[in-house]
Design a protein around this motif. Structure first.
Motif, short mmCIF file in Angstrom:
data_model
loop_
_atom_site.label_atom_id
_atom_site.label_comp_id
_atom_site.label_asym_id
_atom_site.label_seq_id
_atom_site.Cartn_x
_atom_site.Cartn_y
_atom_site.Cartn_z
N PRO A 1 -13.35 23.88 -12.63
CA PRO A 1 -11.94 24.19 -13.18
C PRO A 1 -11.67 23.56 -14.18
O PRO A 1 -12.20 22.50 -14.69
N ARG A 2 -10.70 23.96 -14.92
CA ARG A 2 -10.19 23.62 -16.34
C ARG A 2 -9.83 21.85 -15.69
O ARG A 2 -10.06 21.06 -16.74
N SER A 3 -9.39 21.63 -14.93
CA SER A 3 -9.18 20.03 -14.62
C SER A 3 -10.04 19.32 -14.88
O SER A 3 -10.38 18.22 -15.27
N GLU A 4 -11.28 19.83 -14.08
CA GLU A 4 -12.54 19.22 -13.94
C GLU A 4 -13.15 18.85 -15.47
O GLU A 4 -13.77 17.88 -15.75
N ILE A 5 -12.98 19.93 -16.14
CA ILE A 5 -13.44 20.07 -17.85
C ILE A 5 -12.67 19.05 -18.45
O ILE A 5 -13.39 18.17 -19.26
N GLU A 6 -11.47 18.94 -18.41
CA GLU A 6 -10.56 18.00 -19.09
C GLU A 6 -10.81 16.73 -18.73
O GLU A 6 -10.62 15.65 -19.54
N SER A 7 -11.18 16.48 -17.34
CA SER A 7 -11.72 15.05 -17.20
C SER A 7 -12.77 14.38 -17.77
O SER A 7 -12.79 13.24 -17.70
N LEU A 8 -13.67 15.33 -18.15
CA LEU A 8 -14.83 14.65 -18.96
C LEU A 8 -14.48 14.37 -20.21
O LEU A 8 -15.19 13.58 -20.91
N GLN A 9 -13.48 14.90 -20.75
CA GLN A 9 -13.21 14.31 -22.32
C GLN A 9 -12.89 13.16 -22.39
O GLN A 9 -12.05 12.60 -21.94
N GLY A 10 -13.73 12.37 -23.34
CA GLY A 10 -13.32 11.09 -23.69
C GLY A 10 -13.97 9.94 -22.54
O GLY A 10 -13.64 8.81 -22.67
N ARG A 11 -14.75 10.75 -21.70
CA ARG A 11 -15.22 9.55 -20.51
C ARG A 11 -16.27 8.67 -21.20
O ARG A 11 -17.10 9.28 -21.84
N CYS A 12 -16.26 7.65 -20.85
CA CYS A 12 -17.22 6.52 -21.40
C CYS A 12 -18.40 6.31 -20.25
O CYS A 12 -17.97 6.27 -18.95
N THR A 13 -19.43 6.43 -20.68
CA THR A 13 -20.55 6.50 -19.87
C THR A 13 -21.65 5.63 -20.53
O THR A 13 -21.63 5.01 -21.35
N GLY A 14 -22.90 5.77 -19.68
CA GLY A 14 -24.03 5.10 -20.13
C GLY A 14 -24.35 3.93 -19.44
O GLY A 14 -23.52 3.35 -18.60
N ILE A 15 -25.76 3.31 -19.85
CA ILE A 15 -26.11 1.96 -18.96
C ILE A 15 -25.83 0.85 -19.88
O ILE A 15 -26.65 0.92 -20.91
N LEU A 16 -25.02 0.09 -19.67
CA LEU A 16 -24.58 -1.15 -20.67
C LEU A 16 -25.72 -2.15 -20.78
O LEU A 16 -26.10 -2.29 -21.78
#
Length: 240
Positions: free
Chosen positions: A178-193
């Motif tokens: 859904p569009r809402s889930e796609i938008e929630s990915l935008q700018g998400r910070c991830t990775g293993i610090l």
């Protein structure tokens, strides 16, 4: 031989490096390898991560061939193709992260990662996609683009064959969200610090990928995907 005698202590570790063994066992018979001088070794915990060496190599006519090698082994890259449930528009996921060798603090790339000693390309691809995007995928949902393109002729895409053994196996992951889930990915910070990863996600239209990311993985995956669609070996919507 070793440029630095201290490197000799790591010889047993080097012999256990899968990439080094694969290179030694798989080198074309047209090459004549007369010797190898190890110049540096970088350890990733208990295993060899990178090794740089100069090989004394000729062809069968004894003509020398340039043979400085930065060895790091194979990697995986994942082309994520998301179809929006509401409007059917297609998007892809890129990672923006610091890449010191390029001098770029936020280089856009496909989600990717180094293969471990298991040799399990599909398993590593699923793991990297989860770590870098937060998307949980089953291995059966990853489609091997490079195997479809090359079969057994080549193991993957070589981005810098003049100096590095690295090759990429490229996988396609397709999903409807859904569009809402796609938008929630935008700018998400991830990775293993703990591993020094500082990743921020960028969601773009798949039609903009060819000019959005100067990344050989992204451009190669897009090229293979578009050719498979044109040949009707994959559906145009990217979904089964």
């Amino acid at each position: 031989t070793f440029d630095n005698p201290a490197l000799e202590e790591l010889f047993d570790k080097l012999k256990q490096m899968k990439a080094f063994n694969d290179w030694c066992n798989g080198i074309d018979e047209d090459f004549v390898v007369k010797g190898i001088t190890v110049q540096s070794i970088d350890m990733f915990g208990p295993r060899v991560g990178f090794v740089k060496f100069k090989a004394d190599v000729t062809d069968k006519n004894d003509i020398a061939i340039p043979s400085i090698v930065f060895m790091r082994g194979p990697c995986v890259g994942i082309f994520v193709l998301i179809t929006c449930e509401e409007d059917k528009k297609q998007y892809t996921v890129l990672t923006a992260q610091p890449r010191v060798p390029t001098g770029r603090y936020a280089l856009l790339e496909l989600p990717a990662g180094m293969l471990d000693d298991s040799g399990d390309f599909v398993g590593v691809a699923a793991k990297e996609l989860r770590e870098e995007t937060g998307l949980e995928v089953h291995q059966k949902d990853l489609y091997d683009l490079t195997e479809k393109a090359f079969g057994s002729q080549y193991p993957g895409i070589y981005p810098s064959a003049g100096g590095c053994d690295e090759y990429f196996r490229l996988f396609l992951y397709r999903a409807k969200l859904p569009r809402s889930e796609i938008e929630s990915l935008q700018g998400r910070c991830t990775g293993i610090l703990e591993e020094g990863e500082k990743i921020k996600l960028k969601i773009i239209s798949v039609h903009e990928l060819w000019r959005a990311a100067p990344d050989v993985k992204a451009l190669s995956a897009l090229c293979i995907y578009e050719n498979l669609v044109a040949r009707r070996e994959l559906p145009a919507d990217g979904l089964p």
